[in-house]
Design a protein around this motif. Structure first.
Motif, PDB file in Angstrom:
ATOM      1  N   ASP A   1       0.851  -1.193   0.000  1.00 62.48           N
ATOM      2  CA  ASP A   1       0.000   0.000   0.000  1.00 62.48           C
ATOM      3  C   ASP A   1       0.887   1.244   0.000  1.00 62.48           C
ATOM      4  N   ILE A   2       1.417   1.533  -1.175  1.00 64.22           N
ATOM      5  CA  ILE A   2       2.318   2.670  -1.364  1.00 64.22           C
ATOM      6  C   ILE A   2       1.760   3.527  -2.494  1.00 64.22           C
ATOM      7  N   LYS A   3       1.727   4.838  -2.270  1.00 66.58           N
ATOM      8  CA  LYS A   3       1.244   5.761  -3.292  1.00 66.58           C
ATOM      9  C   LYS A   3       2.222   6.926  -3.398  1.00 66.58           C
ATOM     10  N   GLY A   4       2.207   7.560  -4.561  1.00 61.63           N
ATOM     11  CA  GLY A   4       3.057   8.727  -4.702  1.00 61.63           C
ATOM     12  C   GLY A   4       3.537   8.923  -6.125  1.00 61.63           C
ATOM     13  N   SER A   5       4.448   9.869  -6.279  1.00 59.19           N
ATOM     14  CA  SER A   5       4.950  10.234  -7.598  1.00 59.19           C
ATOM     15  C   SER A   5       6.436  10.542  -7.522  1.00 59.19           C
ATOM     16  N   ILE A   6       7.075  10.453  -8.684  1.00 57.51           N
ATOM     17  CA  ILE A   6       8.497  10.760  -8.825  1.00 57.51           C
ATOM     18  C   ILE A   6       8.649  11.681 -10.023  1.00 57.51           C
ATOM     19  N   ASP A   7       9.195  12.859  -9.786  1.00 55.76           N
ATOM     20  CA  ASP A   7       9.350  13.860 -10.837  1.00 55.76           C
ATOM     21  C   ASP A   7      10.832  14.092 -11.082  1.00 55.76           C
ATOM     22  N   LEU A   8      11.345  13.533 -12.177  1.00 55.70           N
ATOM     23  CA  LEU A   8      12.764  13.654 -12.472  1.00 55.70           C
ATOM     24  C   LEU A   8      13.132  15.051 -12.946  1.00 55.70           C
ATOM     25  N   GLU A   9      12.210  15.729 -13.614  1.00 54.63           N
ATOM     26  CA  GLU A   9      12.508  17.062 -14.139  1.00 54.63           C
ATOM     27  C   GLU A   9      12.706  18.073 -13.017  1.00 54.63           C
ATOM     28  N   TYR A  10      11.820  18.024 -12.012  1.00 53.41           N
ATOM     29  CA  TYR A  10      11.900  18.985 -10.915  1.00 53.41           C
ATOM     30  C   TYR A  10      12.599  18.408  -9.683  1.00 53.41           C
ATOM     31  N   SER A  11      13.153  17.213  -9.826  1.00 55.68           N
ATOM     32  CA  SER A  11      13.997  16.607  -8.795  1.00 55.68           C
ATOM     33  C   SER A  11      13.286  16.522  -7.449  1.00 55.68           C
ATOM     34  N   LYS A  12      12.103  15.885  -7.463  1.00 56.68           N
ATOM     35  CA  LYS A  12      11.362  15.742  -6.219  1.00 56.68           C
ATOM     36  C   LYS A  12      10.469  14.509  -6.271  1.00 56.68           C
ATOM     37  N   SER A  13      10.122  14.043  -5.082  1.00 61.19           N
ATOM     38  CA  SER A  13       9.248  12.881  -4.974  1.00 61.19           C
ATOM     39  C   SER A  13       8.499  12.936  -3.653  1.00 61.19           C
ATOM     40  N   GLU A  14       7.248  12.530  -3.694  1.00 61.72           N
ATOM     41  CA  GLU A  14       6.431  12.428  -2.478  1.00 61.72           C
ATOM     42  C   GLU A  14       5.766  11.054  -2.469  1.00 61.72           C
ATOM     43  N   ILE A  15       5.978  10.327  -1.366  1.00 59.16           N
ATOM     44  CA  ILE A  15       5.503   8.941  -1.266  1.00 59.16           C
ATOM     45  C   ILE A  15       4.837   8.755   0.095  1.00 59.16           C
ATOM     46  N   SER A  16       3.748   8.008   0.120  1.00 57.61           N
ATOM     47  CA  SER A  16       3.098   7.653   1.382  1.00 57.61           C
ATOM     48  C   SER A  16       3.017   6.135   1.504  1.00 57.61           C
ATOM     49  N   ILE A  17       3.210   5.646   2.732  1.00 58.40           N
ATOM     50  CA  ILE A  17       3.157   4.218   3.033  1.00 58.40           C
ATOM     51  C   ILE A  17       2.134   3.999   4.132  1.00 58.40           C
ATOM     52  N   ASN A  18       1.180   3.129   3.888  1.00 64.38           N
ATOM     53  CA  ASN A  18       0.161   2.830   4.890  1.00 64.38           C
ATOM     54  C   ASN A  18       0.715   1.814   5.890  1.00 64.38           C
ATOM     55  N   LEU A  19       1.132   2.297   7.044  1.00 62.93           N
ATOM     56  CA  LEU A  19       1.738   1.425   8.059  1.00 62.93           C
ATOM     57  C   LEU A  19       0.727   0.459   8.672  1.00 62.93           C
ATOM     58  N   HIS A  20      -0.560   0.787   8.607  1.00 60.59           N
ATOM     59  CA  HIS A  20      -1.586  -0.081   9.179  1.00 60.59           C
ATOM     60  C   HIS A  20      -1.850  -1.312   8.323  1.00 60.59           C
ATOM     61  N   THR A  21      -1.261  -1.354   7.130  1.00 61.51           N
ATOM     62  CA  THR A  21      -1.425  -2.532   6.272  1.00 61.51           C
ATOM     63  C   THR A  21      -0.191  -3.436   6.297  1.00 61.51           C
ATOM     64  N   LEU A  22       0.776  -3.120   7.154  1.00 64.05           N
ATOM     65  CA  LEU A  22       1.951  -3.986   7.271  1.00 64.05           C
ATOM     66  C   LEU A  22       1.537  -5.356   7.785  1.00 64.05           C
ATOM     67  N   LYS A  23       2.070  -6.391   7.148  1.00 60.05           N
ATOM     68  CA  LYS A  23       1.737  -7.760   7.545  1.00 60.05           C
ATOM     69  C   LYS A  23       3.002  -8.579   7.721  1.00 60.05           C
ATOM     70  N   SER A  24       2.964  -9.450   8.720  1.00 60.22           N
ATOM     71  CA  SER A  24       4.059 -10.383   8.975  1.00 60.22           C
ATOM     72  C   SER A  24       3.473 -11.784   9.043  1.00 60.22           C
ATOM     73  N   ASP A  25       4.210 -12.705   9.655  1.00 61.49           N
ATOM     74  CA  ASP A  25       3.693 -14.063   9.798  1.00 61.49           C
ATOM     75  C   ASP A  25       2.919 -14.253  11.101  1.00 61.49           C
ATOM     76  N   GLN A  26       2.728 -13.144  11.853  1.00 63.45           N
ATOM     77  CA  GLN A  26       2.019 -13.213  13.127  1.00 63.45           C
ATOM     78  C   GLN A  26       0.990 -12.089  13.208  1.00 63.45           C
ATOM     79  N   SER A  27      -0.291 -12.442  13.296  1.00 64.54           N
ATOM     80  CA  SER A  27      -1.338 -11.421  13.365  1.00 64.54           C
ATOM     81  C   SER A  27      -1.249 -10.592  14.646  1.00 64.54           C
ATOM     82  N   LYS A  28      -0.787 -11.203  15.741  1.00 61.45           N
ATOM     83  CA  LYS A  28      -0.635 -10.441  16.989  1.00 61.45           C
ATOM     84  C   LYS A  28       0.395  -9.334  16.832  1.00 61.45           C
ATOM     85  N   ARG A  29       1.478  -9.638  16.119  1.00 59.51           N
ATOM     86  CA  ARG A  29       2.499  -8.628  15.859  1.00 59.51           C
ATOM     87  C   ARG A  29       1.916  -7.490  15.016  1.00 59.51           C
TER      88      ARG A  29
END
Length: 204
Positions: free
Chosen positions: A60-88
């Motif tokens: 769950d990652i969204k954002g853009s990368i602008d090579l011309e204007y040398s900038k990028s903005e990205i968001s990561i949804n930390l609440h969708t992180l998953k491991s092998d343990q649901s309790k974690r």
């Protein structure tokens, strides 16, 4: 009598010929769903004799990368992180990031991009990014490898692929190292990013 003209150039040579004539020209890219980020931290569980690596990932990652204007903005949804343990996973959502579910990555300056990057050559570099977690900014270095390719060369659809690694410490975001009666985490967290971003700019 059927006759056929001899092949002047084979398919591989045709492909090479086309690539020699085409340069990548798109500069603005939107991150697509196949991207991912993975966090790895060493974890000692009370019920196990030896520490293990806890690995949490999300696409769950969204954002853009602008090579011309040398900038990028990205968001990561930390609440969708998953491991092998649901309790974690629940602990991460409810205890580590209860009030700000997104991590934000802002890049305001790219290193100088070599000319051969627009010819499809891989570009390895280090980028400084401002990462915001729980309202706190930290400046992190990302060692990345970036490369351009075609999704469809006949329509000039281009793709930017970036793979990178970084690391941070909980204290970088004014957080105490998480621990309880059941587990203890190490201070350092390793980060791996795999970003695919597409541009649909048509060249004439």
């Amino acid at each position: 009598v059927e006759t056929s003209l001899p092949a002047i150039i084979n398919d591989d040579e045709k492909s090479d010929f086309l690539l020699e004539k085409i340069h990548f020209k798109s500069t603005y890219f939107e991150i697509i769903e196949s991207s991912s980020v993975t966090f790895t931290v060493n974890e000692k569980l009370a019920r196990l004799p030896l520490p293990i690596d806890a690995v949490l990932s999300t696409q769950d990652i969204k954002g853009s990368i602008d090579l011309e204007y040398s900038k990028s903005e990205i968001s990561i949804n930390l609440h969708t992180l998953k491991s092998d343990q649901s309790k974690r996973d629940n602990y991460v959502r409810n205890n580590l990031f209860p009030n700000q579910k997104f991590a934000y990555i802002t890049i305001n300056e790219f290193p100088s991009i070599p000319d051969n990057f627009t010819l499809g050559e891989k570009f390895d570099t280090t980028i400084k990014a401002i990462v915001n977690v729980n309202g706190v900014d930290a400046l992190l270095d990302f060692d990345i490898s970036a490369q351009l390719s075609f999704i469809n060369p006949f329509y000039s659809d281009e793709r930017l692929e970036i793979k990178g690694i970084s690391e941070f410490y909980w204290s970088d975001f004014n957080m105490d190292t998480p621990k309880s009666g059941f587990f203890t985490l190490q201070d350092k967290v390793d980060v791996q990013i795999s970003i695919l971003a597409d541009s649909l700019v048509v060249r004439y």
